[in-house]
Design an enzyme around this catalytic site. Structure first.
Site, PDB file in Angstrom:
ATOM      1  N   LEU A  20       0.877  -1.164   0.000  1.00  0.00           N
ATOM      2  CA  LEU A  20       0.000   0.000   0.000  1.00  0.00           C
ATOM      3  C   LEU A  20       0.914   1.214   0.000  1.00  0.00           C
ATOM      4  CD1 LEU A  20      -2.711  -0.939   2.671  1.00  0.00           C
ATOM      5  CD2 LEU A  20      -2.869  -1.142   0.193  1.00  0.00           C
ATOM      6  N   ASP A  21       0.624   2.189  -0.853  1.00  0.00           N
ATOM      7  CA  ASP A  21       1.519   3.338  -0.911  1.00  0.00           C
ATOM      8  C   ASP A  21       1.424   4.164   0.369  1.00  0.00           C
ATOM      9  OD1 ASP A  21      -0.402   5.576  -1.171  1.00  0.00           O
ATOM     10  OD2 ASP A  21      -0.843   4.742  -3.139  1.00  0.00           O
ATOM     11  N   LYS A  22       2.337   5.093   0.495  1.00  0.00           N
ATOM     12  CA  LYS A  22       2.492   5.854   1.737  1.00  0.00           C
ATOM     13  C   LYS A  22       1.207   6.549   2.155  1.00  0.00           C
ATOM     14  CE  LYS A  22       5.834   9.105   3.749  1.00  0.00           C
ATOM     15  NZ  LYS A  22       7.046   9.917   3.469  1.00  0.00           N
TER      16      LYS A  22
END
Length: 243
Positions: free
Chosen positions: A111-113
């Site tokens: 999951l991206d930041k």
């Protein structure tokens, strides 16, 4: 199927407790207890049975989970799914010695930041690849908050299997869009392309302001698991991923 065994010092070292020499010193000091009795010979082989963490104590605490662990984490905003990048990492939320485990714990996909929600982690490489394999078609459900109201044609386009993202030439597999409000929707995808959900909405002229993963397969992020917390999964819960 025969239960595997391992030397005590090798097991504890692989779980990140320290070197084999350090484990020998700990045992001589009475820091390793098995079935209520001090275990002083770390060359002893013991069965890696599922109940071992409840039967063994290290410095007065239950033994960490054995290899083959699977956990769910409620990933908070601003943390990165990486072992190496700068800044706050999701692995910082785990006990420090777990960073030294072998096999290592890895995130199942990323999951991206700026994305929150259900994140799976495991040290089981075969399971990890089963979950992320395109052949498995494991569904991921995201809740997206959008900068602009939906126009009405997005659901049909996403479901068509004809949408091609910028910079790619292969169409996306069909995805399911369910509208909650004009600027909020859930999107179910069965692929894991780079920033896929954000790029899908960008392709229809919108921008994702907040993104949260609610479900993987039939495994749902529970309401009582707050951001930054995690819990181990049972075999039945792992099976839900493929349901």
């Amino acid at each position: 199927m025969k239960t595997p065994t391992a030397r005590v010092d090798r097991l504890l070292s692989s779980l990140g407790y320290g070197s084999r020499t350090e484990m020998a010193r700990m045992a001589k000091a009475g820091g390793i207890v098995l079935d209520g009795a001090d275990l002083t010979d770390v060359s002893k082989r013991i069965a890696l049975s599922p109940d071992l963490p409840s039967r063994m104590e290290i410095d007065g605490e239950p033994l960490d989970p054995l290899p083959g662990l699977v956990m769910m984490m409620h990933k908070p905003l601003g943390m990165t799914c990486s072992h190496k990048e700068d800044g706050a990492l999701v692995f910082d939320l785990l006990p420090g010695r777990w960073r030294r485990r072998d096999p290592a714990i890895s995130t199942v996909g990323r999951l991206d930041k700026q994305t929150t929600g259900l994140l799976l982690l495991t040290d089981d490489g075969a399971l990890l690849h089963r979950i992320i394999s395109p052949k498995r078609h494991v569904a991921k459900v995201y809740r997206a908050t959008l900068a602009r109201p939906l126009e009405g044609g997005e659901a049909a386009l996403f479901a068509s299997g004809e949408l091609v993202l910028e910079g790619e030439d292969k169409p996306l597999s069909p995805a399911i869009l369910e509208v909650i409000t004009p600027t909020e929707a859930t999107l179910t995808v069965t692929e894991g392309r780079y920033h896929q959900v954000r790029r899908m909405f960008a392709a229809v002229g919108n921008h994702v302001e907040a993104l949260h993963r609610e479900r993987v397969g039939a495994l749902t992020l529970p309401d009582d698991l707050p951001p930054g917390e995690w819990r181990l999964l049972t075999p039945d819960q792992v099976a839900l991923i493929f349901a």
